[in-house]
Every structure is written in structure tokens, then in C-alpha cells.
Design a protein around this motif. Structure first.
Motif, PDB file in Angstrom:
ATOM      1  N   ARG A 129       1.077  -1.244  -0.095  1.00  0.00           N
ATOM      2  CA  ARG A 129       0.068   0.003   0.133  1.00  0.00           C
ATOM      3  C   ARG A 129       0.844   1.143   0.177  1.00  0.00           C
ATOM      4  O   ARG A 129       0.586   2.161  -0.561  1.00  0.00           O
ATOM      5  CB  ARG A 129      -1.023  -0.226   1.272  1.00  0.00           C
ATOM      6  N   THR A 130       2.050   1.158   0.751  1.00  0.00           N
ATOM      7  CA  THR A 130       2.896   2.365   0.776  1.00  0.00           C
ATOM      8  C   THR A 130       3.422   2.675  -0.729  1.00  0.00           C
ATOM      9  O   THR A 130       3.505   3.833  -1.040  1.00  0.00           O
ATOM     10  CB  THR A 130       4.088   2.043   1.734  1.00  0.00           C
TER      11      THR A 130
ATOM     12  N   GLU B 153       0.571   4.364  -2.633  1.00  0.00           N
ATOM     13  CA  GLU B 153       0.520   5.807  -2.101  1.00  0.00           C
ATOM     14  C   GLU B 153       1.587   6.756  -2.913  1.00  0.00           C
ATOM     15  O   GLU B 153       1.020   7.641  -3.542  1.00  0.00           O
ATOM     16  CB  GLU B 153       0.478   5.965  -0.737  1.00  0.00           C
TER      17      GLU B 153
ATOM     18  N   ALA C 279       0.627   9.586  -6.038  1.00  0.00           N
ATOM     19  CA  ALA C 279       1.006  10.822  -5.625  1.00  0.00           C
ATOM     20  C   ALA C 279       1.951  11.267  -6.794  1.00  0.00           C
ATOM     21  O   ALA C 279       1.817  12.565  -7.359  1.00  0.00           O
ATOM     22  CB  ALA C 279       1.812  10.808  -4.404  1.00  0.00           C
TER      23      ALA C 279
ATOM     24  N   VAL D 286      -0.369   0.862  -8.753  1.00  0.00           N
ATOM     25  CA  VAL D 286      -1.574   1.158  -7.894  1.00  0.00           C
ATOM     26  C   VAL D 286      -2.428  -0.006  -8.012  1.00  0.00           C
ATOM     27  O   VAL D 286      -3.087  -0.389  -7.113  1.00  0.00           O
ATOM     28  CB  VAL D 286      -2.186   2.407  -8.665  1.00  0.00           C
TER      29      VAL D 286
ATOM     30  N   TYR E 286      -3.558  -2.906  -4.955  1.00  0.00           N
ATOM     31  CA  TYR E 286      -4.939  -3.303  -4.692  1.00  0.00           C
ATOM     32  C   TYR E 286      -5.588  -4.645  -4.858  1.00  0.00           C
ATOM     33  O   TYR E 286      -6.023  -5.076  -3.935  1.00  0.00           O
ATOM     34  CB  TYR E 286      -5.705  -2.413  -5.579  1.00  0.00           C
TER      35      TYR E 286
ATOM     36  N   TRP F 141      -9.422   3.172  -2.142  1.00  0.00           N
ATOM     37  CA  TRP F 141      -8.703   2.500  -1.026  1.00  0.00           C
ATOM     38  C   TRP F 141      -7.572   3.255  -0.659  1.00  0.00           C
ATOM     39  O   TRP F 141      -7.254   3.654   0.643  1.00  0.00           O
ATOM     40  CB  TRP F 141      -7.990   1.187  -1.672  1.00  0.00           C
ATOM     41  N   LEU F 142      -6.950   4.308  -1.770  1.00  0.00           N
ATOM     42  CA  LEU F 142      -5.947   4.966  -1.466  1.00  0.00           C
ATOM     43  C   LEU F 142      -6.224   6.672  -0.868  1.00  0.00           C
ATOM     44  O   LEU F 142      -5.412   7.571  -0.885  1.00  0.00           O
ATOM     45  CB  LEU F 142      -4.952   5.129  -2.665  1.00  0.00           C
ATOM     46  N   GLY F 143      -7.712   6.610  -0.485  1.00  0.00           N
ATOM     47  CA  GLY F 143      -8.185   7.853   0.129  1.00  0.00           C
ATOM     48  C   GLY F 143      -8.578   8.828  -0.968  1.00  0.00           C
ATOM     49  O   GLY F 143      -8.837   9.948  -0.492  1.00  0.00           O
ATOM     50  N   HIS F 144      -8.744   8.552  -2.183  1.00  0.00           N
ATOM     51  CA  HIS F 144      -9.387   9.445  -3.092  1.00  0.00           C
ATOM     52  C   HIS F 144     -10.861   9.381  -3.161  1.00  0.00           C
ATOM     53  O   HIS F 144     -11.578   8.234  -2.879  1.00  0.00           O
ATOM     54  CB  HIS F 144      -8.831   9.356  -4.362  1.00  0.00           C
TER      55      HIS F 144
END
Length: 789
Positions: free
Chosen positions: A437-438, A441, A445, A636, A640, A667-670
Motif C-alpha cells: 500500500r505504501t 500511495e 502521488a 496502484v 489493490y 482504497w488510497l483515500g481518493h
């Protein structure tokens, strides 16, 4: 006779005047160059038709012996060809069959016996002639119906299609030789005893010649039935022989069969019919060469197919046609489609291209007597290869990708995804196949960084753009994907640059542009053309009309579409693995289209957004960093998937595969890019029409009161409704039929508390009424006619 002659002349045939009751020309000299008219055939003259180029390359297959006439009716020979006969012959065994052969030599080829040894060998067979059949392709004529020969009239066999089919010379010559051999075999069928052994030897010979086992079974069954025997008692021998040959065991060949029936004296003649030479005779065949001119056409095609698969790697099967991968060398702008240089595309592998490719990677030879010569692969043979593409073993191709995929990072054909990955070795850095996941992310970005200056109206719009960048990379692995729309209130806001960025992510260049107009037929033609080339990303740029169209809707929600190619009668199946984009100012989706799109809305909140100044160019940055950004997009989605796709998403129609992209972003906050659907549906022109229709009906008729279009058109008290509905129709004025269509388009569709219902009344007219209670929003939608000043 005159009417028949005139009909033949209209059909493009050159005729010959023949003496009444016979085959001889009225004039022995000059008939080859004469062009008699219909009236020249009065007085009972017979009609001859010149063969070959003078009559549109017409060829007559003249069947001289009874066995040939019977067997020619099999589909593996000439059963599909138009036929005529003497009236004294049975309809199932006509003496003549016709075909058009444009590459036939200007001559006639005979399949018969010559010489004392051969004639003595066949003397006991009871053949009416020493000739089995003739293929008459030029320098001669044939007597045509309704001529009469020795009191026996010529008549046509009944036929559903009056057209004469075409056939290539190689195919015609091979079939004729095999028919002559089968007919000769039939003439040798034992009167009694030894029939089973005879059929076993014949089966081996046919299989050895390369005849398909099922076809060989049909030929043997026809011979057995013709001779009054029971075909069921002789079935299975060709299939058994084929199995033995497949297992590497020896099967009977033509020489052994001829020896078995006591016709060794005719071996050279039969080999000539079949395009063979005697064993150990003539030049050696070059190693790995494909020998042409053989009767086993399907085996020849199989050898060519195997050679191309093993040595070329550039031929693929796209549904029912063969395709190849090519690179677009220069910018093209044609028929409303703009495509950039550098794009990789799928093209039909034409017979000419296949011939050139086959000559590049293979060797072809042909025997002429004892001499073996290297030859070019015939284009006609390559056309046959394409005609049976759907049955071929060429690798199936779904589409193109100019990036690595989720599971494959090497260029070339990927059998797992059935995509051709078109990029140079080493273009993309190796990706992490098990990212965390890191990792995801950080990758997301970096993908979002070039978008920092665009005025997205909300986070869901930003997610639509990120979805487009990721989907452009993995679109070939998604069965379906919604259209991504980019709109703004004014030009110069950045819509086209966002589309360019997505195209660069997917292909390295701006997306192929397609003009979208109000003409749905033209739109379909352009979309079919772009699907045929397999472009991974396509842009409907600067859309000024409402987005709609059955074909566009279908290609967004189906893996393949059936389409008719311009200039062709047959429909073809095309893959829809293309990411569709659209740009425009205040784009509106109409009807079903509103359920098939996500929208990225930009708003710079200024009159001239194109005057803004930036210290970087987002498209140039993406172009420069494309290899790394493509790997970021894959990272990405891989992360997932590796996490077990933990996000539960609300369904989005037929776009289940796209949940990989949606889910990864959420999942990544979007924001969920699908959240933009509500705005698209609210801005649906068709929904607006339905609301307006319900408002008018409620205002002028109310709930529960029934009416017909005839009553609206005739009753004075409904005149206000008639005028209001007329304004909604295509011509802006009342028309009962059009009004009925308008009402049916909203039938049984609940909206704002009301539903329009209908039922046939006692007079068999469609009665309409409103059901339910209107929401406040519908009542608030009434226009305020008071002057605001």
C-alpha cells in the motif's frame, strides 16, 4: 431459341451458331471471332457458348462418364455449381457444370486414357468413352440449352441462384483431378466379393492424398450407393486410415490401390490427374519447402498456417479474419478521424500481404513433370487461408497495448491477455509485481503531481482524471470501461490537455480524434473504423451536440460489437477494448448514455481561462516521465489486487472490471470517480423532456383523467395542451403520431412522484393517464411568466 440466345448475350456470353440438331458450327471458319445476335438463331439453330475470357471467364466441366456425373454432385467437388444436361439423363447426374475461373489457362484439360496399354487395361470396365471428364476453359465452345442434340433437348437443372460462382484455377484443377480419380475408382468397384477390401484400399489412397477423413467417407459412401451397395456397411474406413497415419503407421497409397484393382498400367495417367510424379522421379524437393499444385488443398493450407505461426509471429486471428500489427508512420486526417504518427494499429492481413510475408519466412516449390522449381506463394491461396480464419490456429488477438500489462512486462504477443504489447524492449523500467500500500500511495502521488494546476470542481472530478490515466494503461485487460468526459463552462480551461495526458499514458501520443456530430450513421461509421484499427485511446473532441447513439452505447458496455464495414456486405465482429474520452463545453449525455459515463468537470471561474500563465506544461511532463508513470499506474492496481480488493463499491452497471480502478482510488483515500454519475444523470436532456411532459400533463389534465391523442388533437378544451405538446415535438407543431411516440417514450417511468400509464380503451385507441402524487420539485418547476422588471 432466339429468346435464350438473347438472354445469354445479355449475360455477357459470346455465342456460336450451330447446325440444327448437332454440335457443328454453321461455319467452320471464323466462329471464334464472330458475335452473332439473337435473331441469328432462328430456324432451329443450336446455341454454342464460347468459353474462357470471351464469355466472362466461363468454364464448362464436361462430365463424360456416368460415375463422374454422379460424384460431381458432392459438395466436396462441384455440387454447388449450376448444371445442365440432356433431358434423357437424371437430374442428380447432369453432364455439365459451370464455374467462373478468372485465372484459368486459355485451354481445355482432359482427364482420360490414351495409348494402347491404358485402353486395354480399361476395356473391361464398360466405360462409354475413354474420357472421364474435361475442364473446358478456352479455345472451344459448349452447346447450351435449349439446344437439341440428336433429338435429345438440353435442359437446365433447377437452381435457386442464377449466378455462376467463381473458383480459382488451382482449386478447380485439384478438384477435377480428384474427381477423375474417384470416378475411375467407382468404375472399378467389384461386382461382387472383395468390396470391403476395395473400400479399405480406396480410403487409404484418399487419406494419403490429404483428403479430409470425413470427406473421404462421403466419397466412398457415394460410390458404394451408386453401385447399389449399402453405404453403412462400408463406413469408418477413411477415419480408421487417418488414425493409423496419425499414429505413424503406413496406409495404402495410390500405387497400392491401383495395383489392388489391377490398373497398374494406368498409374502414370492417374498421377498426372492428381499432379503427382512417380516415386524417386525428378528433382528432389528442397528441404522445408511447401509443395504446391497438390490435390490435398486443406493439407497445403495447414502447412502454410504452421509455417507462418512458427516463423513469422506477425499473423493473428481477430474473430473471423486474419490481422497483422503495423505502425502508423505519419499523421492522418480522413473522414473525421485524426490519428497521430507512432500509433500501433491492427490491419487486415490481406492476401497480398500474406503472400509477401510467406515468401519472407518460407519456401514454396512446384513440380512440372520431373522438374521442381521454387515459386512465389500464390495470392489466391492466401485468400483461402483468410477465408477459413475462424477455423485456424493463428493466435487470437483481442487488441493492442502500448504498455506492459498487470501480468506481463515483455513486448510482443501475450497469450494470457491475448493482447499484442507494442513497445521496444527496455522502454519501461521493471515493475514491482507485489507492491505494498505504501508503494501504491507513492505511485498515485506521482501520477497526481502533473494535475496540480487544473481547476477540478471537486475531488470526484480529480478522481475521474486519475481513473483515465490508470485505465489508459490497463484498458486491454478490462472487458468494459465507462467513457470519461472532460467538460468546463468555457474554452481554454484544460480539457483537451487532460485528454492528451491520458492518450500519452496509454500510447505515448495524443489520443486519436473522432468527430462527433448529430448524424448517428456517420458517428457509427467513424467508430467502426477506429475499432477496426484497434487504437487503445480515442477522443471525441470538442463535442457540441448531445452525446447519444445506440452504437456508442453498445460499444461501451459490450466486449465486442457486430458492425458492417463500408464497402462490404458481411458484418464483422470487433473488439471494443478502447478507452473512450470526450471533451466539450457543458457536455450533456442523453438517454442511456448518461449511465455509461463519468465526468471530470473543470471551472477556472474566469471569462478567459486560456490567458492563465503556468510555469510548467503538464502534458510535456507526462510525456517525459511516461515510462515511470506507466509503471506507477500498474503499481496502484497491482497493490489493490494484492491486498485482496478490500473496498466494497456500489454497482456501476456493466462496468464491473473498472472496479479495479475505482476501488484502488477509494482504497488510497481518493473520491470515487463514479460519484460524478449523479451530476450526469441530473443533466440528462431526456430526463428534462420527461419532467416537462409530466408537468404539462399534470397541469392540463391532472391525475387519473384519461385521454387519447385524438382527443388532444380535436377538443377545444385541450387546445392549450395540444399547443404545449406540439412545441416539444420535432417540427414544433402538433402531430398525433409524433405525440404518441413522445408519450410512449415516458410510459411506466416513475419520476417526481408521477407515472404515465396507458391501456387500450373500448374503441381500441390508446388511452393515457397520470398515476400518483406529484413531488414538490415538479410543482416548483412551473415557469413564472411574470415580468422580472
Amino acid at each position: 431459341m432466339i429468346d435464350a440466345a438473347m438472354a445469354y448475350i445479355r449475360g455477357g456470353f459470346r455465342l456460336v451458331q450451330l447446325k440444327p440438331g448437332g454440335k457443328q458450327p454453321v461455319s467452320e471458319k471464323g466462329w471464334q471471332n464472330a458475335s452473332p445476335a439473337g435473331r441469328d438463331f432462328e430456324g432451329g439453330k443450336n446455341i454454342g457458348v464460347q468459353l474462357g475470357a470471351k464469355s466472362g471467364h466461363l468454364v464448362d466441366i464436361d462430365l463424360d462418364c456416368e460415375e463422374a456425373r454422379h460424384l460431381a454432385g458432392l459438395e466436396c467437388f462441384f455440387g454447388h455449381l449450376p448444371a445442365f444436361r440432356r433431358a434423357s439423363l437424371p437430374a442428380h447426374a447432369p453432364g455439365h457444370r459451370l464455374v467462373v475461373c478468372r485465372d484459368a489457362p486459355d485451354e481445355f484439360v482432359q482427364f482420360g486414357f490414351k495409348g494402347k496399354g491404358e485402353e486395354e487395361a480399361i476395356a473391361g470396365l464398360g466405360l462409354a468413352k475413354t474420357m472421364i471428364l474435361e475442364v473446358r476453359a478456352g479455345k472451344c465452345y459448349t452447346v447450351f440449352p435449349p439446344s437439341v442434340i440428336a433429338g435429345d433437348p438440353l435442359i437446365w437443372n433447377a437452381r435457386a441462384n442464377p449466378d455462376v460462382p467463381s473458383m480459382d484455377w488451382d482449386e478447380l484443377r485439384l478438384k477435377a483431378g480428384l474427381l477423375a480419380f474417384a470416378s475411375f475408382a467407382a468404375a472399378n468397384y467389384p461386382a461382387e466379393g472383395g468390396r470391403d477390401n476395395f473400400c479399405m484400399h480406396l480410403a487409404g489412397a484418399l487419406v494419403h492424398l490429404g483428403v479430409d477423413p470425413e470427406t473421404a467417407e462421403d466419397i466412398i459412401a457415394a460410390i458404394v450407393a451408386m453401385k447399389g451397395d449399402n453405404p453403412r456397411d462400408r463406413r469408418g474406413k477413411a477415419i480408421a486410415s487417418a488414425a493409423k497415419r496419425e499414429a505413424g503407421e503406413a496406409v495404402t497409397g495410390v500405387p497400392a490401390f491401383l495395383d489392388h484393382i489391377g490398373m497398374k498400367a494406368c498409374e502414370k495417367r492417374v498421377r498426372d490427374w492428381l499432379g503427382q510424379v512417380a516415386p524417386d522421379a525428378g528433382d528432389p524437393v528442397p528441404p522445408d519447402a511447401i509443395m504446391l499444385g497438390r490435390p490435398d488443398l486443406h493439407a497445403v493450407l495447414g502447412e502454410i498456417e504452421a509455417m507462418l505461426i512458427a516463423n513469422s509471429g506477425r499473423v493473428f486471428r481477430r474473430h473471423s479474419e486474419l490481422a497483422r500489427v503495423s505502425t502508423l508512420e505519419e499523421v492522418t486526417l480522413e473522414d473525421g478521424i485524426a490519428r497521430k504518427a507512432g500509433l500501433v494499429e491492427l490491419r487486415v492481413a490481406s492476401p497480398a500481404w500474406l503472400a509477401v510475408e510467406a515468401s519472407r519466412v518460407g519456401t514454396f516449390a512446384q513440380r512440372n513433370g520431373a522438374k521442381v522449381s521454387l515459386v512465389q506463394p500464390p495470392t489466391a491461396l492466401m485468400g483461402m487461408l483468410g477465408a477459413v480464419a475462424d477455423e485456424s490456429r493463428f493466435p487470437p488477438i483481442r487488441g493492442l497495448s502500448m504498455t506492459p500489462t498487470l501480468l506481463c512486462e515483455r513486448p510482443g504477443y501475450d497469450p494470457e491477455s491475448k493482447l499484442f504489447l507494442a513497445f521496444p524492449e527496455g522502454m519501461f523500467p521493471p515493475g514491482n509485481m507485489s507492491p505494498t500500500r505504501t508503494d501504491a500511495e507513492a505511485a498515485l502521488a506521482r501520477l497526481a503531481h502533473p494535475l496540480r494546476a487544473f481547476p477540478f470542481v471537486d475531488e470526484a472530478s480529480r478522481s475521474v482524471m486519475l481513473s483515465g490515466m490508470i485505465a489508459a494503461v490497463i484498458r486491454g485487460e478490462l472487458r468494459t470501461c465507462p467513457m470519461h468526459i472532460f467538460d468546463a463552462p468555457a474554452a481554454g480551461t484544460g480539457k483537451t490537455m487532460l485528454a492528451d495526458i491520458i492518450g500519452i499514458m496509454g500510447t505515448g501520443v495524443s489520443p486519436s480524434g473522432v468527430t462527433h456530430s448529430a448524424d448517428s450513421d456517420e458517428n457509427e461509421k467513424r467508430l467502426v473504423s477506429i475499432l477496426r484499427t484497434g487504437d487503445p485511446v480515442v477522443l471525441l473532441d470538442n463535442v457540441t451536440t448531445e452525446l447519444e447513439g445506440d452504437f456508442l452505447c453498445g460499444m461501451l458496455t459490450a466486449e465486442t460489437v457486430q458492425a458492417r464495414i463500408l464497402g462490404q456486405s458481411e458484418r464483422v465482429r470487433l473488439s471494443t477494448r478502447v478507452l473512450m474520452l470526450a471533451t466539450g463545453n457543458n457536455i450533456r449525455a442523453r438517454g442511456d448514455m448518461a449511465r455509461r459515463v463519468v465526468k471530470c468537470r473543470l471551472d477556472a471561474r474566469m471569462a478567459n481561462p486560456d490567458e492563465r500563465d503556468f510555469d510548467f506544461n503538464a502534458a510535456d511532463d507526462v510525456r517525459a516521465d511516461r515510462p515511470a508513470l506507466v509503471i506507477d499506474a500498474l503499481t496502484v492496481v497491482r497493490a489493490y489486487i494484492g491486498a485482496g480488493k478490500p473496498i466494497a463499491l456500489s454497482p456501476f452497471g456493466s462496468f464491473g472490471d473498472w472496479d479495479l480502478v475505482r476501488g484502488a482510488l477509494v482504497w488510497l483515500g481518493h473520491a470515487d470517480p463514479a460519484d460524478t454519475r449523479a451530476a450526469v444523470k441530473d443533466d440528462n436532456a431526456e430526463t428534462e423532456e420527461k419532467v416537462e411532459l409530466l408537468r404539462l400533463l399534470y397541469e392540463h389534465v391532472g391525475v387519473g383523467r384519461r385521454f387519447t391523442t385524438s382527443e388532444v388533437g380535436s377538443r377545444a378544451n385541450l387546445e392549450p395542451l395540444r399547443i404545449a405538446l406540439g412545441r416539444m415535438l420535432h417540427r414544433g407543431e402538433w402531430d398525433g403520431r409524433s405525440a404518441g411516440h413522445l408519450l410512449r417514450s415516458s410510459k411506466d417511468f416513475p419520476l417526481l412522484g408521477l407515472t404515465l400509464r396507458s391501456k387500450l380503451n373500448a374503441a381500441k385507441a390508446q388511452a393515457w393517464w397520470l398515476e400518483g402524487e406529484p413531488d414538490a420539485a415538479l410543482l416548483d418547476d412551473r415557469e413564472d411568466d411574470s415580468c422580472p422588471f
